[in-house]
Scaffold this motif. Structure first.
Motif, PDB file in Angstrom:
ATOM      1  N   ALA A   1       5.111   3.151  -4.376  1.00 60.72           N
ATOM      2  CA  ALA A   1       5.584   4.127  -3.398  1.00 60.72           C
ATOM      3  C   ALA A   1       4.583   4.257  -2.255  1.00 60.72           C
ATOM      4  O   ALA A   1       3.370   4.160  -2.463  1.00 60.72           O
ATOM      5  CB  ALA A   1       5.777   5.478  -4.069  1.00 60.72           C
TER       6      ALA A   1
ATOM      7  N   THR B   1       8.281   4.862   2.167  1.00 58.17           N
ATOM      8  CA  THR B   1       9.346   5.152   1.201  1.00 58.17           C
ATOM      9  C   THR B   1       9.468   6.631   0.886  1.00 58.17           C
ATOM     10  O   THR B   1      10.372   7.038   0.164  1.00 58.17           O
ATOM     11  CB  THR B   1       9.104   4.397  -0.116  1.00 58.17           C
ATOM     12  OG1 THR B   1       7.941   4.937  -0.768  1.00 58.17           O
ATOM     13  CG2 THR B   1       8.921   2.912   0.109  1.00 58.17           C
TER      14      THR B   1
ATOM     15  N   LYS C   1       3.148   3.539   9.401  1.00 57.68           N
ATOM     16  CA  LYS C   1       4.470   2.979   9.093  1.00 57.68           C
ATOM     17  C   LYS C   1       4.760   1.694   9.874  1.00 57.68           C
ATOM     18  O   LYS C   1       5.390   0.778   9.322  1.00 57.68           O
ATOM     19  CB  LYS C   1       5.560   4.016   9.370  1.00 57.68           C
ATOM     20  CG  LYS C   1       5.598   5.157   8.364  1.00 57.68           C
ATOM     21  CD  LYS C   1       6.721   6.130   8.689  1.00 57.68           C
ATOM     22  CE  LYS C   1       6.837   7.218   7.646  1.00 57.68           C
ATOM     23  NZ  LYS C   1       7.904   8.203   7.964  1.00 57.68           N
TER      24      LYS C   1
END
Length: 349
Positions: free
Chosen positions: A306, A310, A340
């Motif tokens: 993760a 996400t 990101k």
């Protein structure tokens, strides 16, 4: 403080099972609310510090509870013992597997040797381990996180919140996993102020020495960093972090929590005005999702990682002071976008 939850038992455990489980760690819950074709439900074995740490273990417990409620399955969760061996962990996992729980999840990297041994004996049962990705067995899900990404954001927040350009990091145990928290935090803080002063300390060299389970150690470390001039402290130390938060509150400086949204934890309510934010990771979601995959007949296995992208890690915004600080929020938004899109490469050591 340790929170204990008891859920009604449907069916009677045998005396031998009760004795075996008490020998390898206390069980706080034994439930079967409807059962499941995939087994008796979810089996969960806690990490050092146990349930009630208001952090890592409690996040796993939240996922356990959600699985019981939403999936209408049974469950059994078991506490660790102080000073236990790998053999104790093997016994604990084996009893859950032998009793028909599926999946069986070890909370924390300390379960790695035990998961490897027990998963090989029970190939039809899905095992999960949180914070370790070494076991590549076909029936094991390695549930891991980009902790460094949330920690980078915590560093940005700390650098924006400090009034002294002096902050601190307290790690529970001096191991690679916690190095990720420190690396991200330091990098994030220095992205805001390259000259910021950062105190860093690890409570112990090994988990067995209590680095994740000793609020007194956390408090002493925090006192030292505050005395040195730090006015924002980030602790990645499990139960020991409660001592850091307590010390920060007593000195009216900021603490940054970890794993769970510690601003919202009942046991920490009297300190919440000094909990700026928490670097969270969705341990609850990982536990729930594995249980659901088993119930759906498509057990998740392999590495399940993760990240910020996400939604598996991030910063909590429950504290209005944090949420309503426009300058801080703008800096965090920029940092999050950079992580990101890959323009910010977050260090792990």
């Amino acid at each position: 403080m340790r929170r204990v939850s008891r859920i009604a038992v449907a069916g009677v455990a045998t005396a031998s099972l009760a004795v075996a489980l008490s020998a390898c760690g206390g069980s706080s819950t034994d439930a079967s609310s409807g059962g499941s074709a995939k087994g008796k439900g979810i089996g969960l074995a806690y990490d050092i510090g146990g349930k009630g740490d208001q952090s890592f273990n409690d996040a796993a417990f939240a996922g356990f509870q959600k699985a019981e409620k939403d999936l209408k399955i049974g469950g059994r969760d078991i506490e660790p013992q102080d000073g236990e061996s790998d053999a104790d962990k093997v016994q604990r996992l084996e009893q859950l597997a032998k009793s028909g729980y599926n999946p069986v999840i070890g909370v924390g990297f300390v379960y790695a040797p035990a998961i490897k041994e027990v998963a090989a004996k029970y190939p039809k049962i899905t095992f999960g381990i949180i914070d370790d990705d070494q076991d590549k067995a076909a029936n094991v899900a390695d549930m891991v996180f980009h902790e460094e990404e949330a920690s980078y954001l915590a560093g940005v927040a700390a650098a924006k919140a400090t009034k002294k350009d002096h902050i601190g990091f307290i790690g529970g145990v001096d191991i690679p996993l916690i190095h990720k928290f420190q690396a991200g935090y330091v990098q994030g803080a220095k992205s805001v102020n390259p000259k910021i002063k950062i105190e860093s300390q690890y409570l112990t060299q090994t988990p067995q020495e209590g680095g994740f389970a000793s609020p007194d150690k956390g408090k002493d470390a925090a006192e030292g960093q505050i005395d040195a001039g730090a006015d924002v402290l980030y602790a990645a130390a499990g139960l020991s972090g409660q001592g850091v938060i307590q010390s920060a509150a007593s000195h009216k400086v900021w603490a940054i929590g970890v794993d769970s949204d510690q601003y919202k934890q009942d046991a920490l309510a009297k300190y919440k005005d000094y909990i700026l934010t928490s670097a969270t990771k969705d341990v609850a979601g990982a536990v729930f999702n594995l249980a659901k995959s088993v119930q759906d007949g498509k057990p998740a296995t392999g590495v399940v990682r993760a990240s910020l992208a996400t939604g598996g890690v991030g910063l909590a915004d429950s504290n209005p002071t944090f949420k309503n600080n426009a300058d801080l929020q703008a800096a965090l938004k920029k940092a999050e976008a950079g992580i990101k899109d890959g323009s910010i490469k977050v260090k792990t050591s």
